[in-house]
Design an enzyme around this catalytic site. Structure first.
Site, PDB file in Angstrom:
ATOM      1  N   HIS A  84      79.150  34.023  80.660  1.00  0.00           N
ATOM      2  CA  HIS A  84      79.898  34.816  81.645  1.00  0.00           C
ATOM      3  C   HIS A  84      81.439  34.945  81.326  1.00  0.00           C
ATOM      4  CE1 HIS A  84      80.789  35.046  86.401  1.00  0.00           C
ATOM      5  NE2 HIS A  84      82.014  34.940  85.743  1.00  0.00           N
ATOM      6  N   GLU A  85      81.958  33.783  80.773  1.00  0.00           N
ATOM      7  CA  GLU A  85      83.293  33.823  80.193  1.00  0.00           C
ATOM      8  C   GLU A  85      83.717  35.019  79.156  1.00  0.00           C
ATOM      9  OE1 GLU A  85      85.294  32.656  82.298  1.00  0.00           O
ATOM     10  OE2 GLU A  85      83.828  31.949  83.338  1.00  0.00           O
ATOM     11  N   CYS A  90      81.760  34.190  90.781  1.00  0.00           N
ATOM     12  CA  CYS A  90      82.744  34.410  89.973  1.00  0.00           C
ATOM     13  C   CYS A  90      84.336  34.157  90.868  1.00  0.00           C
ATOM     14  CB  CYS A  90      82.823  36.055  89.344  1.00  0.00           C
ATOM     15  SG  CYS A  90      84.391  36.232  88.482  1.00  0.00           S
TER      16      CYS A  90
END
Length: 519
Positions: A484-485, A442
């Protein structure tokens, strides 16, 4: 009855103000209180009994978080109003309500310069002041603060205890006025600490006093010196008084091969400054300059740099604490953090409240301009990332990671020639039962990698700029990146999805850098 262009522009400003006030669920009285005005002031502006002022527009924009819509309408009105007025050759009087409660000084122009000379930094600040209050001004507060290791508070405190600032080395000088009317200013101590000093610059000297009376203007200029061994690689300007224009200048030797970037900082986030820095060389000096008009009160603008040339002062990092906890996982902290590089280009780092808040959806198409601005900022930051790291697995970036609490994200697929995918107001509406477990990283937590289970296929509903909704399917690597976003936009980090007994892997031990995910 025919209305003039100025009157129509004023009507459009009032309409935008009222729409955003209702959007935020505020009464006129509540908005006036938040803005620091009399309870009836908003009502008078919306009723066209008072003309909008620059300060009113800026405060309304800040309080209502209108994405620039209110400020744009004011600028359109202000340009038309000035276009039909008689030209003037000096700054017009500043209305009294432009100042915050209890403050009578306005900074019409500030020019702050930092120059590296003979192993130290000479800071010189020049401010054009206007007294918009009702009382004479007899002093001005000057603050000096250093932080040798800004990413290691304990180490920085220890360093400054051993090497405190001294009054002799600071060599403070201060003057007021311009041309032949320049007067030296005496100063009086207010705060004396190892890494911080505060003094009152007095509008007085051995020859007497020269207060700045209401309605008068003057210019003050002060300077001080700090050795490179005490100065960290940053220079910050805090907007503590209403300010119309700010310019910051850095002056380094060309042989140092300086690289400089700018950040706008707050308690919640660090984001890149909205306009690029300009660089030019003057003989053997590298000059960097950045300016902004009408900076918001309490904003902090910070220029940071690194030197790559031989003979330049070094800025090594002091070792951070041995261990840190995160979501039940305890791990060692590397001495050189990859996250420092991310922070350097404005990526918000873990620990910020912004990363734990659900992002606000855009009201499209009404907020199309704000959505486009957010996406432009994301794509610009994505380009800067390519110079820092090779993202063979692809990479994504969500608006909260650049300091914007808005539901926008961009994802660069693993294929280098593919165009980034833009996601506005995305919502996961379907996913496969089949999953796989892969290591994820990340940008807001770039020192480590962790194993995360994700579905191999997802279906996402998202918006176009015109407000229409579309549904897109993603699989394998893109499914993982997009998931993830979307997590970021919902205030979730990948460590939240890790197993309780899972271990975070430091980048120094991670064996899959530069390799795509295997399927």
């Amino acid at each position: 009855m025919t209305t003039s262009p100025v009157e129509r522009a004023a009507d459009q400003f009032v309409t935008a103000l009222a729409q955003w006030r209702l959007e935020r669920g505020m009464t006129k009285k509540q908005l006036a209180a938040r803005m620091g005005f009399d309870p009836s002031y908003v009502s008078h502006v919306e009723g066209r009994r008072h003309k909008p002022t620059e300060d009113f527009a800026r405060r309304a924009e800040a309080v209502l978080a209108a994405g620039g819509a209110i400020w744009q309408k004011f600028q359109e009105y202000d340009e038309l109003r000035h276009a039909r007025a008689t030209p003037v050759h000096r700054d017009p009087p500043v209305p009294a309500q432009w100042m915050p409660p209890g403050t009578g000084l306005i900074v019409e122009r500030e020019h702050a310069a930092l120059t590296y000379i003979d192993g130290g930094y000479r800071c010189r600040v020049r401010r054009a002041l206007y007294n918009a209050g009702n009382e004479p001004v007899t002093r001005y507060l000057m603050k000096i603060a250093v932080d040798r290791y800004p990413h290691d508070p304990a180490g920085s405190n220890r360093h400054h205890r051993e090497h405190p600032l001294t009054w002799d080395e600071l060599d403070i000088e201060a003057v007021a006025g311009e041309g032949e009317a320049v007067e030296p200013m005496h100063w009086r101590l207010k705060l004396d600490r190892d890494a911080a000093k505060e003094v009152w610059l007095l509008f007085a000297n051995d020859h007497g006093q020269f207060p700045l009376y209401p309605g008068e203007r003057t210019t003050i200029e002060y300077a001080y010196t700090v050795g490179a061994e005490k100065w960290g690689q940053w220079f910050q300007r805090a907007v503590r008084l209403p300010t119309r224009h700010l310019t910051v200048r850095l002056d380094f030797p060309v042989e140092f091969e300086p690289q400089v970037w700018g950040l706008e900082t707050s308690l919640a986030a660090e984001v890149p400054v909205r306009t690029p820095l300009e660089r030019h060389n003057e003989n053997d000096r590298a000059i960097f300059e950045w300016s902004t008009g009408a900076p918001l009160l309490n904003a902090r603008y910070r220029l940071e740099w690194r030197f790559r040339g031989a003979g330049a002062p070094t800025y090594e990092e002091t070792a951070p604490p041995a261990t840190e906890p995160l979501n039940g996982h305890t791990f060692s902290v590397p001495e050189q953090r990859a996250s420092h590089r991310m922070r350097g280009i404005g990526i918000v780092q873990r620990g910020s409240d912004l990363l734990r808040q659900r992002a606000r959806h855009f009201q499209l198409p009404r907020e199309e301009r704000s959505a486009r601005d957010a996406v432009t900022s994301l794509l610009t930051t994505l380009e800067r990332l390519e110079a820092l790291h090779e993202f063979s697995k692809g990479v994504g970036l969500a608006a909260p990671q650049i300091g914007l609490a808005a539901a926008a994200a961009v994802v660069q697929p693993p294929e280098r020639d593919a165009e980034p995918v833009v996601l506005l107001n995305p919502r996961l509406i379907g996913e496969s039962d089949d999953t796989d477990e892969q290591y994820e990283g990340c940008l807001s937590f770039f020192d480590y990698r962790g194993l995360v289970v994700r579905p191999l296929w997802i279906e996402v509903e998202h918006a176009r700029y015109d407000g229409t909704r579309v549904i897109t399917s993603f699989e394998q690597a893109m499914a993982r990146l997009v998931s993830h976003e979307i997590d970021h936009l919902e205030g979730r980090l990948y460590v939240d999805r890790m197993a309780a007994d899972a271990t975070l892997v430091p980048m120094s031990e991670y064996q899959q850098s530069g390799q795509p995910w295997a399927y």
